[in-house]
Motif scaffolding. Sequence first.
Motif, mmCIF file in Angstrom:
data_model
loop_
_atom_site.group_PDB
_atom_site.id
_atom_site.type_symbol
_atom_site.label_atom_id
_atom_site.label_comp_id
_atom_site.label_asym_id
_atom_site.label_seq_id
_atom_site.Cartn_x
_atom_site.Cartn_y
_atom_site.Cartn_z
ATOM 1 N N SER A 25 42.934 -96.739 -48.183
ATOM 2 C CA SER A 25 43.331 -96.693 -47.382
ATOM 3 C C SER A 25 42.214 -95.221 -46.466
ATOM 4 O O SER A 25 41.715 -95.548 -45.073
ATOM 5 C CB SER A 25 45.002 -96.633 -46.938
ATOM 6 N N ALA A 26 41.788 -95.136 -47.161
ATOM 7 C CA ALA A 26 41.132 -93.972 -46.742
ATOM 8 C C ALA A 26 39.055 -94.136 -46.902
ATOM 9 O O ALA A 26 38.767 -94.037 -46.070
ATOM 10 C CB ALA A 26 40.016 -92.661 -48.627
ATOM 11 N N HIS A 27 39.341 -95.708 -47.064
ATOM 12 C CA HIS A 27 37.585 -96.456 -46.541
ATOM 13 C C HIS A 27 38.246 -97.277 -45.363
ATOM 14 O O HIS A 27 37.339 -98.604 -45.501
ATOM 15 C CB HIS A 27 37.321 -97.564 -47.891
ATOM 16 N N GLY A 28 39.735 -97.584 -44.980
ATOM 17 C CA GLY A 28 39.760 -97.632 -43.412
ATOM 18 C C GLY A 28 40.490 -98.744 -43.688
ATOM 19 O O GLY A 28 40.575 -100.529 -42.695
ATOM 20 N N ASN A 29 40.991 -99.737 -44.959
ATOM 21 C CA ASN A 29 41.238 -100.178 -45.696
ATOM 22 C C ASN A 29 43.269 -100.884 -45.263
ATOM 23 O O ASN A 29 43.592 -99.721 -44.767
ATOM 24 C CB ASN A 29 41.666 -101.407 -46.982
ATOM 25 N N THR A 30 43.729 -101.865 -44.418
ATOM 26 C CA THR A 30 45.317 -101.813 -44.166
ATOM 27 C C THR A 30 45.657 -102.570 -46.149
ATOM 28 O O THR A 30 45.009 -103.443 -45.883
ATOM 29 C CB THR A 30 45.791 -103.019 -43.177
ATOM 30 N N ILE A 31 46.001 -101.963 -46.380
ATOM 31 C CA ILE A 31 47.390 -101.136 -47.301
ATOM 32 C C ILE A 31 48.636 -102.671 -48.179
ATOM 33 O O ILE A 31 50.237 -102.308 -46.587
ATOM 34 C CB ILE A 31 47.497 -100.116 -48.637
ATOM 35 N N PHE A 32 49.156 -103.655 -48.397
ATOM 36 C CA PHE A 32 50.377 -103.939 -48.848
ATOM 37 C C PHE A 32 50.083 -103.824 -50.206
ATOM 38 O O PHE A 32 49.890 -103.705 -51.044
ATOM 39 C CB PHE A 32 50.296 -105.491 -48.206
ATOM 40 N N GLU A 33 52.125 -103.539 -50.000
ATOM 41 C CA GLU A 33 52.220 -103.898 -51.866
ATOM 42 C C GLU A 33 53.525 -104.757 -52.858
ATOM 43 O O GLU A 33 54.047 -105.163 -51.580
ATOM 44 C CB GLU A 33 52.560 -101.919 -52.200
ATOM 45 N N ALA A 34 53.315 -105.139 -53.879
ATOM 46 C CA ALA A 34 54.400 -105.912 -54.715
ATOM 47 C C ALA A 34 54.318 -105.289 -55.940
ATOM 48 O O ALA A 34 53.374 -104.985 -56.151
ATOM 49 C CB ALA A 34 53.614 -106.898 -54.475
ATOM 50 N N ASN A 35 55.615 -105.008 -55.793
ATOM 51 C CA ASN A 35 55.877 -104.377 -57.710
ATOM 52 C C ASN A 35 56.206 -106.005 -58.610
ATOM 53 O O ASN A 35 56.152 -105.678 -59.177
ATOM 54 C CB ASN A 35 56.732 -103.728 -57.983
ATOM 55 N N CYS A 36 56.043 -107.091 -58.193
ATOM 56 C CA CYS A 36 56.145 -108.292 -59.108
ATOM 57 C C CYS A 36 55.366 -109.431 -58.244
ATOM 58 O O CYS A 36 55.013 -109.064 -57.345
ATOM 59 C CB CYS A 36 57.210 -108.382 -59.314
ATOM 60 N N GLY A 37 55.155 -110.582 -59.307
ATOM 61 C CA GLY A 37 54.547 -111.862 -58.570
ATOM 62 C C GLY A 37 55.419 -112.605 -57.754
ATOM 63 O O GLY A 37 54.076 -113.324 -57.554
ATOM 64 N N GLN A 38 56.879 -112.967 -58.287
ATOM 65 C CA GLN A 38 57.107 -113.774 -56.601
ATOM 66 C C GLN A 38 56.794 -112.894 -55.832
ATOM 67 O O GLN A 38 56.467 -113.540 -54.799
ATOM 68 C CB GLN A 38 58.890 -113.252 -57.175
ATOM 69 N N ASP A 39 56.705 -111.825 -55.461
ATOM 70 C CA ASP A 39 57.251 -110.790 -54.192
ATOM 71 C C ASP A 39 55.601 -111.386 -54.046
ATOM 72 O O ASP A 39 55.143 -111.337 -52.886
ATOM 73 C CB ASP A 39 57.249 -109.813 -54.543
ATOM 74 N N ALA A 40 54.534 -111.197 -54.651
ATOM 75 C CA ALA A 40 52.911 -111.154 -54.344
ATOM 76 C C ALA A 40 52.790 -112.356 -53.843
ATOM 77 O O ALA A 40 51.583 -112.005 -52.810
ATOM 78 C CB ALA A 40 52.229 -110.895 -55.915
ATOM 79 N N ILE A 41 53.293 -113.189 -54.319
ATOM 80 C CA ILE A 41 53.294 -115.045 -53.778
ATOM 81 C C ILE A 41 53.269 -115.066 -52.544
ATOM 82 O O ILE A 41 53.092 -115.640 -51.346
ATOM 83 C CB ILE A 41 53.594 -115.700 -55.283
ATOM 84 N N GLU A 42 54.879 -114.663 -52.274
ATOM 85 C CA GLU A 42 55.136 -114.469 -50.693
ATOM 86 C C GLU A 42 54.472 -113.623 -49.878
ATOM 87 O O GLU A 42 54.301 -113.809 -48.546
ATOM 88 C CB GLU A 42 56.794 -114.291 -50.983
ATOM 89 N N MET A 43 53.744 -112.897 -50.465
ATOM 90 C CA MET A 43 53.115 -112.108 -48.960
ATOM 91 C C MET A 43 52.016 -112.251 -49.033
ATOM 92 O O MET A 43 51.074 -112.419 -48.220
ATOM 93 C CB MET A 43 52.873 -110.555 -50.129
#
Length: 229
Positions: A25-43
Motif C-alpha cells: 500500500s506504501a507503493h500506492g496499491n489497493t490491498i485485499f486480504e483472504a486467509n483461506c483458499g475458498q475466500d480467495a477464489i470468491e474474492m
Amino acid sequence: MTDSLRILIVDDEIEIRRFLRATLSAHGNTIFEANCGQDAIEMVVNRRPDLLILDLGLPDLDGVEVTRRLREWSQIPIIILSVRNQEQDKVQALDAGADDYLTKPFGVGELMARIRVVMRRVVTPEGTSTYSVGGLQIDLARHRVNLAGQDITLTPTEFDLLKTLAQNSGKVMTHRQLITQVWGTAYEDEDRLLRVNIANLRRKLESNPSKPEYILTELGVGYRLRSLE
C-alpha cells in the motif's frame, strides 16, 4: 511501479498479511486480504484484483489447488509466496499455472521486481511479434534472431524453444511446460532432449554459455528468458 494495482494477498498468517499490506500500500496499491483458499477464489470473482499473492499452506485448499481452480477460467497473475523451498513444491505450483514463486523470507526489493516483471507481461499487447533484451532481438513473425547486429541461425526446434521462452519472458517455465509446448505431451519425460536444445541455444546466443545472460536456469525447476527491468 508507476500504476496502482489491486492486489489480493492470501495467507493465513496475519503478520505476513500485515507486512505485505503495509509494504504494497506504501507503493500506492489497493490491498485485499483472504486467509483461506475458498475466500480467495470468491474474492477474485467479486473484487477482480489485478494480481494475486498466494501462500501454499492454507487451512482449507492448498495454494496449488487454488491456482488450478483459478486457471480453469482466469489468467490473473499469480505469485506464490511460500516457506516451502523444495524443488517439487516450486514445480507443482508453476505447472499448475502460477507465474512466479518466491520463498520466504524474502526481500522487499525482490518482491517488487517480481511484481513488475509479472505485470509487464500482462500489459504487453497480444500478438507482439518482436522481443528484445540486451543485444538479443527475436522476430517471431519472420523467424529471425539477431544478436549484437549479427543474424543467428537456429534449427526449427531451437527457434520454437526460444519463441516459447520469449512469449513468457521473465517467467520460469518448468521442464514439463517447455517440453509439452515444443514437442508435445508424448515427450513429457524427455528431459535430455530439452537439455540438449537449451545447451545448443546457449552456445549460439551466450558469450559464455556456462554463465548465461539470456537463458537462465531455475535449478531443478526449469528455465526463463531474462526480462528487462
